[in-house]
Design a protein around this motif. Structure first.
Motif, PDB file in Angstrom:
ATOM      1  N   ALA A   1       0.871  -1.301   0.189  1.00 13.71           N
ATOM      2  CA  ALA A   1      -0.032  -0.040   0.032  1.00 13.71           C
ATOM      3  C   ALA A   1       0.767   1.279  -0.060  1.00 13.71           C
ATOM      4  O   ALA A   1       0.569   2.272  -0.553  1.00 13.71           O
ATOM      5  N   THR A   2       2.074   1.112   0.352  1.00 11.35           N
ATOM      6  CA  THR A   2       2.999   2.600   0.826  1.00 11.35           C
ATOM      7  C   THR A   2       4.047   2.326  -0.200  1.00 11.35           C
ATOM      8  O   THR A   2       4.706   3.696   0.059  1.00 11.35           O
ATOM      9  N   ASP A   3       4.468   1.642  -1.008  1.00 10.14           N
ATOM     10  CA  ASP A   3       5.686   1.463  -1.612  1.00 10.14           C
ATOM     11  C   ASP A   3       5.451   1.489  -3.091  1.00 10.14           C
ATOM     12  O   ASP A   3       5.109   0.588  -3.757  1.00 10.14           O
TER      13      ASP A   3
ATOM     14  N   THR B   1      -3.605  -1.108  -4.837  1.00 14.20           N
ATOM     15  CA  THR B   1      -4.195  -1.570  -6.325  1.00 14.20           C
ATOM     16  C   THR B   1      -3.376  -2.222  -7.282  1.00 14.20           C
ATOM     17  O   THR B   1      -3.738  -2.403  -8.454  1.00 14.20           O
ATOM     18  N   VAL B   2      -2.273  -2.657  -6.863  1.00 10.56           N
ATOM     19  CA  VAL B   2      -1.279  -3.491  -7.649  1.00 10.56           C
ATOM     20  C   VAL B   2      -2.024  -5.026  -7.885  1.00 10.56           C
ATOM     21  O   VAL B   2      -2.775  -5.425  -7.167  1.00 10.56           O
ATOM     22  N   PRO B   3      -1.546  -5.702  -8.758  1.00  9.59           N
ATOM     23  CA  PRO B   3      -2.151  -7.150  -8.977  1.00  9.59           C
ATOM     24  C   PRO B   3      -1.833  -8.081  -7.969  1.00  9.59           C
ATOM     25  O   PRO B   3      -0.728  -7.790  -7.232  1.00  9.59           O
ATOM     26  N   LEU B   4      -2.849  -8.804  -7.442  1.00 10.05           N
ATOM     27  CA  LEU B   4      -2.741  -9.578  -6.266  1.00 10.05           C
ATOM     28  C   LEU B   4      -3.037 -10.996  -6.544  1.00 10.05           C
ATOM     29  O   LEU B   4      -3.892 -11.450  -7.266  1.00 10.05           O
ATOM     30  N   HIS B   5      -2.264 -11.982  -5.784  1.00  9.22           N
ATOM     31  CA  HIS B   5      -2.534 -13.302  -6.255  1.00  9.22           C
ATOM     32  C   HIS B   5      -2.553 -13.866  -4.449  1.00  9.22           C
ATOM     33  O   HIS B   5      -1.593 -13.899  -3.702  1.00  9.22           O
TER      34      HIS B   5
ATOM     35  N   PHE C   1      -9.508  -5.229  -0.726  1.00  7.38           N
ATOM     36  CA  PHE C   1      -8.373  -4.697  -1.587  1.00  7.38           C
ATOM     37  C   PHE C   1      -9.065  -4.128  -3.067  1.00  7.38           C
ATOM     38  O   PHE C   1      -9.974  -4.510  -3.539  1.00  7.38           O
ATOM     39  N   ALA C   2      -8.299  -2.752  -3.283  1.00  5.57           N
ATOM     40  CA  ALA C   2      -8.942  -2.187  -4.324  1.00  5.57           C
ATOM     41  C   ALA C   2      -8.207  -2.408  -5.680  1.00  5.57           C
ATOM     42  O   ALA C   2      -8.759  -1.946  -6.657  1.00  5.57           O
ATOM     43  N   SER C   3      -7.528  -3.518  -5.654  1.00  6.16           N
ATOM     44  CA  SER C   3      -6.922  -4.087  -7.034  1.00  6.16           C
ATOM     45  C   SER C   3      -8.133  -4.592  -7.998  1.00  6.16           C
ATOM     46  O   SER C   3      -8.872  -5.428  -7.512  1.00  6.16           O
ATOM     47  N   ARG C   4      -8.035  -4.107  -9.194  1.00  4.43           N
ATOM     48  CA  ARG C   4      -8.710  -4.750 -10.322  1.00  4.43           C
ATOM     49  C   ARG C   4      -8.268  -6.021 -10.773  1.00  4.43           C
ATOM     50  O   ARG C   4      -9.113  -6.585 -11.434  1.00  4.43           O
ATOM     51  N   ASP C   5      -6.955  -6.237 -10.526  1.00  3.39           N
ATOM     52  CA  ASP C   5      -6.551  -7.563 -10.938  1.00  3.39           C
ATOM     53  C   ASP C   5      -6.293  -8.181  -9.662  1.00  3.39           C
ATOM     54  O   ASP C   5      -4.952  -8.021  -8.984  1.00  3.39           O
ATOM     55  N   LYS C   6      -6.927  -9.056  -9.214  1.00  7.16           N
ATOM     56  CA  LYS C   6      -7.024  -9.817  -8.054  1.00  7.16           C
ATOM     57  C   LYS C   6      -7.602 -11.139  -7.884  1.00  7.16           C
ATOM     58  O   LYS C   6      -8.536 -11.257  -8.513  1.00  7.16           O
ATOM     59  N   SER C   7      -6.829 -12.221  -7.135  1.00  4.78           N
ATOM     60  CA  SER C   7      -7.478 -13.476  -7.595  1.00  4.78           C
ATOM     61  C   SER C   7      -7.215 -14.268  -6.155  1.00  4.78           C
ATOM     62  O   SER C   7      -6.212 -13.963  -5.749  1.00  4.78           O
TER      63      SER C   7
END
Length: 248
Positions: A158-160, A186-190, A212-218
């Motif tokens: 979230a911060t870097d 907001t980064v992709p998450l797995h 999580f605000a990521s649009r690419d998350k699974s």
């Protein structure tokens, strides 16, 4: 950063131990990493059991990362290994063990005492390590995060802005305040979840994933307890990092 030892592993991976402001760490780089062809970096998270205890798992993960063309690094967590003890943290861990043995609910105050001081202390250290690591020849961004305490992974991601993708393991208690931080990720998450994890609140893990605000998350859920992660899960996570870090 001061390197204290160097070892060439049998697959050509270079393992170097270092200290950074007195904090022990490990760095692994693939054989072909160099200033002209630097390798993207993966930060290897781990539970607060000490680098000595975790070394076999860490080096296996680092070798896997190197085979995919990544450098990998980790540092000792506050209060772990040979670092100075943190009495309040040790007391919180004992309170947790006592509550779980008695079958009592783990309250928010205990979760906060167990997790938040550790994350508050560790996150600046990991960012400082990232500063030092990215200054080395043969290592570059984008950076990935893989495993370890999920709350620390949330804080770092979230911060870097240098972190471009993260593999998170929903296997530890999460303070409620971390849900607000998750909404900034907001980064992709797995995200990995062991469905029957005896030391994790499944409902909380699912709520965190939703936050999580990521649009690419699974979310990858598997039956079994905390240590029952199937071998195929590691390859799925590695494929995720290959896609996102190599593309970036």
């Amino acid at each position: 950063m001061h390197f204290t030892s160097e070892l060439l592993l049998d697959d050509g991976v270079l393992e170097r131990r270092f200290t950074l402001d007195g904090i022990p760490g490990l760095l692994w780089t693939p054989a072909d990493a160099s200033a002209p062809t630097p390798a993207p970096l993966i930060l290897l998270g781990h539970p607060p059991l000490g680098l000595g205890t975790m070394y076999p798992r860490l080096v296996a993960r680092a070798r896997h990362a190197a085979a995919d063309g990544f450098a990998a690094a980790t540092i000792e967590l506050p209060g772990s290994g040979d670092r100075p003890a943190r009495p309040a943290l040790n007391q919180a861990r004992e309170d947790l063990r006592r509550a779980m043995r008695a079958g009592e609910p783990v309250g928010d105050d205990l979760v906060d005492a167990l997790v938040l001081p550790l994350v508050d202390a560790a996150a600046p250290e990991w960012r400082a390590a990232l500063d030092a690591l990215l200054s080395l020849p043969g290592i570059t961004g984008p950076v990935g995060v893989s495993g370890g305490l999920i709350s620390l992974g949330v804080r770092l991601t979230a911060t870097d802005p240098r972190i471009a993708a993260a593999v998170l393991f929903a296997g530890s208690f999460v303070p409620r305040v971390m849900f607000e931080e998750a909404r900034r990720v907001t980064v992709p998450l797995h995200v990995l979840l062991q469905w029957d994890d005896e030391g994790n609140d499944r409902a909380s893990a699912l709520a965190l994933f939703d936050a999580f605000a990521s649009r690419d998350k699974s979310l990858h859920a598997h039956l079994g307890g905390h240590t029952g992660v199937p071998a195929a899960a590691a390859e799925a996570a590695a494929g995720f990092l290959r896609r996102h870090l190599k593309q970036a």
